[in-house]
Write an enzyme that holds these catalytic residues in place. Structure first.
Site, PDB file in Angstrom:
ATOM      1  N   THR A  97       4.858  -5.907   6.562  1.00 47.07           N
ATOM      2  CA  THR A  97       3.533  -5.837   5.911  1.00 47.07           C
ATOM      3  C   THR A  97       3.605  -6.232   4.446  1.00 47.07           C
ATOM      4  O   THR A  97       2.842  -7.080   3.976  1.00 47.07           O
ATOM      5  CB  THR A  97       2.932  -4.415   6.049  1.00 47.07           C
ATOM      6  OG1 THR A  97       2.480  -4.263   7.388  1.00 47.07           O
ATOM      7  CG2 THR A  97       1.774  -4.203   5.100  1.00 47.07           C
ATOM      8  N   ASP A 130       5.010   0.839 -10.120  1.00 46.22           N
ATOM      9  CA  ASP A 130       6.014   0.864 -11.193  1.00 46.22           C
ATOM     10  C   ASP A 130       7.436   0.935 -10.621  1.00 46.22           C
ATOM     11  O   ASP A 130       8.412   0.705 -11.344  1.00 46.22           O
ATOM     12  CB  ASP A 130       5.774   2.040 -12.158  1.00 46.22           C
ATOM     13  CG  ASP A 130       5.796   3.418 -11.499  1.00 46.22           C
ATOM     14  OD1 ASP A 130       5.986   3.506 -10.269  1.00 46.22           O
ATOM     15  OD2 ASP A 130       5.622   4.417 -12.231  1.00 46.22           O
ATOM     16  N   GLU A 131       7.560   1.242  -9.315  1.00 50.21           N
ATOM     17  CA  GLU A 131       8.896   1.408  -8.733  1.00 50.21           C
ATOM     18  C   GLU A 131       9.686   0.097  -8.695  1.00 50.21           C
ATOM     19  O   GLU A 131      10.908   0.109  -8.552  1.00 50.21           O
ATOM     20  CB  GLU A 131       8.796   2.025  -7.335  1.00 50.21           C
ATOM     21  CG  GLU A 131       8.070   3.346  -7.379  1.00 50.21           C
ATOM     22  CD  GLU A 131       8.180   4.198  -6.134  1.00 50.21           C
ATOM     23  OE1 GLU A 131       9.167   4.058  -5.394  1.00 50.21           O
ATOM     24  OE2 GLU A 131       7.268   5.017  -5.914  1.00 50.21           O
ATOM     25  N   SER A 156      10.482  -0.256  -2.669  1.00 51.68           N
ATOM     26  CA  SER A 156      10.244  -0.940  -3.945  1.00 51.68           C
ATOM     27  C   SER A 156      10.736  -2.385  -3.902  1.00 51.68           C
ATOM     28  O   SER A 156      10.139  -3.263  -4.532  1.00 51.68           O
ATOM     29  CB  SER A 156      10.852  -0.172  -5.117  1.00 51.68           C
ATOM     30  OG  SER A 156      12.217   0.080  -4.921  1.00 51.68           O
ATOM     31  N   ASN A 184       2.659   6.892 -10.090  1.00 50.35           N
ATOM     32  CA  ASN A 184       2.312   7.738  -8.933  1.00 50.35           C
ATOM     33  C   ASN A 184       0.872   8.230  -9.017  1.00 50.35           C
ATOM     34  O   ASN A 184       0.486   8.837 -10.013  1.00 50.35           O
ATOM     35  CB  ASN A 184       3.221   8.973  -8.895  1.00 50.35           C
ATOM     36  CG  ASN A 184       4.613   8.629  -8.432  1.00 50.35           C
ATOM     37  OD1 ASN A 184       5.299   7.828  -9.060  1.00 50.35           O
ATOM     38  ND2 ASN A 184       5.040   9.236  -7.341  1.00 50.35           N
TER      39      ASN A 184
HETATM   40  P1  NAD Z   1      -1.418   4.270   1.947  1.00 49.49           P
HETATM   41  O1  NAD Z   1      -0.149   4.187   2.724  1.00 49.49           O
HETATM   42  O2  NAD Z   1      -2.085   5.597   1.804  1.00 49.49           O
HETATM   43  O3  NAD Z   1      -2.477   3.244   2.540  1.00 49.49           O
HETATM   44  C1  NAD Z   1      -2.118   1.942   2.910  1.00 49.49           C
HETATM   45  C2  NAD Z   1      -3.216   1.368   3.799  1.00 49.49           C
HETATM   46  O4  NAD Z   1      -2.779   0.049   4.219  1.00 49.49           O
HETATM   47  C3  NAD Z   1      -3.463   2.186   5.081  1.00 49.49           C
HETATM   48  O5  NAD Z   1      -4.854   2.356   5.241  1.00 49.49           O
HETATM   49  C4  NAD Z   1      -2.869   1.316   6.185  1.00 49.49           C
HETATM   50  O6  NAD Z   1      -3.538   1.466   7.433  1.00 49.49           O
HETATM   51  C5  NAD Z   1      -3.074  -0.081   5.604  1.00 49.49           C
HETATM   52  N1  NAD Z   1      -2.153  -1.079   6.175  1.00 49.49           N
HETATM   53  C6  NAD Z   1      -0.801  -0.941   6.353  1.00 49.49           C
HETATM   54  N2  NAD Z   1      -0.303  -2.067   6.903  1.00 49.49           N
HETATM   55  C7  NAD Z   1      -1.349  -2.939   7.042  1.00 49.49           C
HETATM   56  C8  NAD Z   1      -1.458  -4.263   7.508  1.00 49.49           C
HETATM   57  N3  NAD Z   1      -0.397  -4.948   7.952  1.00 49.49           N
HETATM   58  N4  NAD Z   1      -2.679  -4.857   7.510  1.00 49.49           N
HETATM   59  C9  NAD Z   1      -3.768  -4.174   7.073  1.00 49.49           C
HETATM   60  N5  NAD Z   1      -3.728  -2.918   6.628  1.00 49.49           N
HETATM   61  C10 NAD Z   1      -2.522  -2.299   6.590  1.00 49.49           C
HETATM   62  O7  NAD Z   1      -1.075   3.674   0.532  1.00 49.49           O
HETATM   63  P2  NAD Z   1      -1.721   3.978  -0.885  1.00 49.49           P
HETATM   64  O8  NAD Z   1      -1.015   5.128  -1.499  1.00 49.49           O
HETATM   65  O9  NAD Z   1      -3.200   3.983  -0.770  1.00 49.49           O
HETATM   66  O10 NAD Z   1      -1.235   2.674  -1.661  1.00 49.49           O
HETATM   67  C11 NAD Z   1      -2.053   1.502  -1.767  1.00 49.49           C
HETATM   68  C12 NAD Z   1      -1.307   0.470  -2.581  1.00 49.49           C
HETATM   69  O11 NAD Z   1      -0.980   1.019  -3.865  1.00 49.49           O
HETATM   70  C13 NAD Z   1       0.040   0.063  -1.955  1.00 49.49           C
HETATM   71  O12 NAD Z   1       0.202  -1.315  -2.150  1.00 49.49           O
HETATM   72  C14 NAD Z   1       1.086   0.847  -2.733  1.00 49.49           C
HETATM   73  O13 NAD Z   1       2.292   0.140  -2.776  1.00 49.49           O
HETATM   74  C15 NAD Z   1       0.419   0.902  -4.104  1.00 49.49           C
HETATM   75  N6  NAD Z   1       0.826   2.061  -4.920  1.00 49.49           N
HETATM   76  C16 NAD Z   1       0.621   3.343  -4.489  1.00 49.49           C
HETATM   77  C17 NAD Z   1       1.004   4.417  -5.299  1.00 49.49           C
HETATM   78  C18 NAD Z   1       0.775   5.842  -4.899  1.00 49.49           C
HETATM   79  O14 NAD Z   1       1.193   6.760  -5.647  1.00 49.49           O
HETATM   80  N7  NAD Z   1       0.129   6.125  -3.785  1.00 49.49           N
HETATM   81  C19 NAD Z   1       1.589   4.177  -6.561  1.00 49.49           C
HETATM   82  C20 NAD Z   1       1.803   2.859  -6.952  1.00 49.49           C
HETATM   83  C21 NAD Z   1       1.388   1.807  -6.147  1.00 49.49           C
HETATM   84  P1  TYD Z   2       6.596  10.826  -3.488  1.00 41.79           P
HETATM   85  O1  TYD Z   2       5.295  11.570  -3.522  1.00 41.79           O
HETATM   86  O2  TYD Z   2       7.215  10.524  -2.173  1.00 41.79           O
HETATM   87  O3  TYD Z   2       6.409   9.513  -4.367  1.00 41.79           O
HETATM   88  P2  TYD Z   2       7.534   8.448  -4.894  1.00 41.79           P
HETATM   89  O4  TYD Z   2       8.787   8.635  -4.138  1.00 41.79           O
HETATM   90  O5  TYD Z   2       6.855   7.147  -4.588  1.00 41.79           O
HETATM   91  O6  TYD Z   2       7.669   8.708  -6.363  1.00 41.79           O
HETATM   92  O7  TYD Z   2       7.653  11.681  -4.329  1.00 41.79           O
HETATM   93  C1  TYD Z   2       7.397  12.042  -5.677  1.00 41.79           C
HETATM   94  C2  TYD Z   2       8.618  12.761  -6.186  1.00 41.79           C
HETATM   95  O8  TYD Z   2       8.738  14.007  -5.482  1.00 41.79           O
HETATM   96  C3  TYD Z   2       9.931  12.024  -5.917  1.00 41.79           C
HETATM   97  O9  TYD Z   2      10.803  12.247  -7.017  1.00 41.79           O
HETATM   98  C4  TYD Z   2      10.473  12.672  -4.656  1.00 41.79           C
HETATM   99  C5  TYD Z   2       9.978  14.090  -4.767  1.00 41.79           C
HETATM  100  N1  TYD Z   2       9.666  14.795  -3.504  1.00 41.79           N
HETATM  101  C6  TYD Z   2      10.165  16.080  -3.298  1.00 41.79           C
HETATM  102  O10 TYD Z   2      10.878  16.655  -4.140  1.00 41.79           O
HETATM  103  N2  TYD Z   2       9.841  16.720  -2.122  1.00 41.79           N
HETATM  104  C7  TYD Z   2       9.064  16.123  -1.165  1.00 41.79           C
HETATM  105  O11 TYD Z   2       8.833  16.736  -0.088  1.00 41.79           O
HETATM  106  C8  TYD Z   2       8.572  14.805  -1.404  1.00 41.79           C
HETATM  107  C9  TYD Z   2       7.718  14.113  -0.381  1.00 41.79           C
HETATM  108  C10 TYD Z   2       8.879  14.186  -2.603  1.00 41.79           C
END
Ligand code: NAD
Ligand code: TYD
Length: 348
Positions: A97, A130-131, A156, A184
């Protein structure tokens, strides 16, 4: 506008805000992966400015059809496999993906854009993380847009590869791309596999709260509504070819995050024993990045954005949202997610 990411977190929050603020009509393409949730966008039922289509960003024929049928002028690519722990256990879908899917989307977008009568209005905004910059020591300066990429997890690395493809489509074909690298996120509708929603639910239900290693790792927490506002500003005011870092200016160690949630829940829903007693230190994540920190001066200076929530206001709103939405929680906990967790996370 096409926005991938329906049932889940950031895409869903963006779609809801965009419709509420009448920013644009939305065509919403999402594969609905392991926990696509029909409840998330329920409030948009009957909204003629929102169309949902279930499908894969890698399906060129479908994406081509959507762009033509809805005369799309902006694409935002939220779609991804996004959870680091899953990428360690099963990286294949991350490659498929995040890298291959983004490549197909870029190819279709490029061909569509090249035939538009007003190509200057088109944008391809790629949402990244940012990862991709790797990890920092406790006293290192925060990541800027110039920091070299050094991804450490399969997640990442897949995002870094996608970012490079997006960059290359601008450099080579002049496709008007924009990339955002954010820290995050937390807030409503986040799947309870990530630290904050997992902790809120476990603490509320009085279950063990898993903290990896010593809980000393640092993340910069960004409230999701602030992120959505930043995305809109980059989309409407950003310069094609540029990348923008987005952060919450709220660096916290994991243990502090977890303890804060426990304290707030003890205040809202007191129990005989403090919830901090639920904190359980578990085996560390392999290759666990120590610290992420974002320098977001560029988006602040150039686009006039800054986060509205600090961690203490945002975390309270988030906890209250989870306590007031038991139906949503039940719907994401059923089915595939529960099965995956039981197969892969016996520590919980
Ligand atoms: P999420 O996993 O909650 O949602 C991802 C969505 O993408 C889901 O609805 C899933 O069904 C859809 N999806 C997955 N594969 C697909 C495909 N092949 N075609 C169409 N749809 C597909 O993710 P999120 O936390 O909402 O993250 C969204 C974006 O932001 C991602 O690109 C992630 O890398 C980026 N991001 C997230 C965070 C965070 O803390 N959540 C931080 C930095 C960047
Ligand atoms: P996460 O929410 O998985 O985000 P990311 O790995 O993308 O930063 O994790 C945030 C931080 O929390 C990360 O340092 C891993 C830690 N973590 C725990 O300590 N316990 C948990 O159950 C999870 C899911 C994450």
């Amino acid at each position: 506008m096409v926005s991938n990411g329906r049932g889940r977190f950031i895409g869903a929050n963006f779609v809801l805000l965009a419709r509420q603020k009448q920013w644009a009509n939305i065509v919403n393409l999402d594969k609905l992966t392991y926990a696509g949730n029909l409840a998330t966008l329920r409030s948009l039922a009957g909204d003629r400015g929102h169309h949902f289509i279930q499908g894969d960003i890698g399906n060129r024929e479908l994406v081509r059809y959507i762009l033509d049928r809805f005369s799309v002028s902006k694409i935002i690519n939220f779609a991804a496999e996004s959870h680091v722990d899953r990428s360690i256990v099963a990286p294949d879908s991350f490659i498929q993906t995040n890298i291959v899917g983004t490549f197909h989307l870029l190819e279709v977008a490029k061909n569509y854009w090249q035939h538009l009568s007003e190509p200057e209005n088109f944008r391809f905004l790629h949402i990244s993380t940012d990862e991709v910059y790797g990890t920092l020591g406790f006293s290192d300066p925060a990541f800027t847009e110039e920091t070299a990429y050094a991804p450490n997890s399969p997640y990442s690395a897949s995002k870094a590869a996608a970012d490079h493809l997006v960059r290359s489509f601008h450099h080579t074909y002049n496709l008007p791309t924009l990339t955002t690298n954010c820290s995050n996120n937390y807030g409503p509708y986040q799947f309870p596999e990530k630290l904050i929603p997992l902790t809120i639910l476990n603490a509320y239900e009085y279950k063990p709260i898993p903290v990896y290693g010593k809980g000393e790792n640092v993340r910069d927490w960004l409230y999701v509504a602030d992120h959505c506002q930043a995305i809109y500003q980059v989309l409407t005011k950003g310069i094609p070819g540029e990348t923008y870092n987005i952060g919450g200016e709220s660096e916290k160690q994991n243990l502090e995050v977890v303890e804060t949630i426990c304290t707030i829940l003890d205040e809202i829903a007191p129990q005989k024993t403090d919830r901090k007693s639920l904190i359980t230190f578990v085996k560390d994540r392999p290759g666990h990045d120590l610290r992420y920190a974002i320098n977001c001066e560029k988006i602040k200076q150039h686009l006039g954005w800054q986060p509205q929530e600090n961690f203490s206001s945002g975390i309270r709103k988030t906890i209250e949202w989870y306590l007031h939405n038991p139906d949503w929680i039940e719907s994401v906990r059923s089915g595939a997610y529960r099965q995956w967790i039981s197969q892969n996370y016996d520590k919980r």
